[in-house]
Design an enzyme around this catalytic site. Sequence first.
Site, short mmCIF file in Angstrom:
data_model
loop_
_atom_site.label_atom_id
_atom_site.label_comp_id
_atom_site.label_asym_id
_atom_site.label_seq_id
_atom_site.Cartn_x
_atom_site.Cartn_y
_atom_site.Cartn_z
CB CYS A 353 -0.89 0.09 1.22
SG CYS A 353 0.04 -0.09 2.81
CB THR A 354 2.09 3.45 1.02
OG1 THR A 354 1.50 3.30 2.28
CG2 THR A 354 2.90 4.85 1.22
CB THR A 355 1.98 5.93 -3.73
OG1 THR A 355 2.88 6.03 -5.05
CG2 THR A 355 2.05 7.48 -3.58
CB THR A 372 0.17 6.00 2.79
OG1 THR A 372 -0.38 4.96 2.61
CG2 THR A 372 0.14 6.59 4.18
#
Length: 533
Positions: A353-355, A372
Amino acid sequence: MKGIVVCPQPRAADVGADILRRGGTAFDAALATAFCQMLQDPFMCGLGGMGTLQYRDARSGRQGMIDFHARAGAKVTPDMWAADSKGRSAISGYALFEDHRAELGYTAIMTPGTVAGLARFHATLCSWDWADLLAPAIRMAKEGITVTPFFADFLVRPPQPGLPTGMQRVTKTPACAALYLKDGALHQVGDVIRHPQMADTLDRLAAKGAADFYTGEIAGRIAEDFASHGAFVTASDLASYHPVESPPVIGSYRGFEIASNPPPGSGAVLIAMLNILENFDFVGVHPGSVRHLDLVARAMAAAHEDREHWLGDPAFVEVPVETMISKARAAEWARKIRDGWLPGGRIGAPPSCTTHLSVWDAAGNCVSLTHTLGTGAGVVTEGLGFNWNNAMKLFDMRPGRANSMAPGKARTTGMVPTIVSKDGEPWMVVGAPGGSVIISSVLTTIVNAIDFGMTAVEAVSFPRIHCEGGPVFCEARVQGDVVEGLRALGHEVRHSPISYDPTMSRAHAILLRDGKPSGAADPRGGGGVAIAW
């Protein structure tokens, strides 16, 4: 070359490179790219999220952090969920409840920091107007974005035991379902999704500024929605929110300076891992060998053990950062490892997850930004067009611990936006999405480049492992005889059938070895490298 932008979303990277090409700085490019990421990957990041960024200002030589972590709402109490918790997921470490209260819905939401954090970043470092930097994201929202394989995969992959499906997430609120379902089904790769409501929200932010999100008309709509649906976040929480500026946590590894984020981020954990590995010589060690991966796995697990005991929000608990990053503490762990200490008994790897984005420009300015939503609460406030975070799931539900919940408190995160320097000049700008697996991804990328002389592409692509103190997770490309060698040493190993396993986190790095810049996006998902000439 005028600069490089690296992130998981190619079309967002293109926007940043265009700004560099037209005379903007790395700071301008990072801000515009971040807002475009919110359209391209709306369950990985967004206006309702949080994050942390590190910058290096070449003109002043200043290097600093802007942390915009989500904070628990005023209605949270430390023991409110302790009796109902079903523990933590054996894979992800997320808090488990039969009704998914920490994962889905309004009770999962914490006070968001992304808009405030990026506004502070703009006021501190950017040269272009705020509205001009939001314009590409507004245009994307109106024209529509194409569903990518990673976007689609996140919602259709099999859920972990005790966690909701993608369909449960998307259908948690009618406004979320209206955005992300097509004829009652999830969007397919190649579908185009338009976001007119988010375009309106971004238009208002461009015209009125970030304050509107926390004290203005947008804030009023958020507070009304939250109050009507049992959220813990209040209008007062929004109005009092502010990002935190501080110096990075500084360590060293084999003559390189390692600068990463302070608690509740995991920069000290990353530095601790490198400190432990510095006690062992990799000269003559083959990358990917049993010796290499055994030492990396043990260093990961050891630092995670200290993280579990000590890491928390420093506004609420004393976090012994100097002890965590000390060479003496690393030497203690190295002695234990030489005496045969093995990981055991801890949780494993969470889903990706997240970027993240990494940016460098020819003037020497650098940005490493990780942001995120957690994995998204499935909540969209009617008319605003964006997802809300589900940050509550990463608190420790047991009162009295470093990461226990409290009003106004930030929970710990694996985010580690990092800048590596050599002789006072930036050498690598690196970070990753992926929960606590972020730390492993950034660690191995740094070690691959420093110890084994890998290029940027090789460093982020090399077969990866992850260990938090339980099993050693290995991608399929880790050789079978190496896996057997790790098992012979006493490790429990889970050998993935996936060659580029997206749950391993996706490192995005810019390497400046010998003054020659090169960028690399992790092949595990997405993959945007955009160069401005």
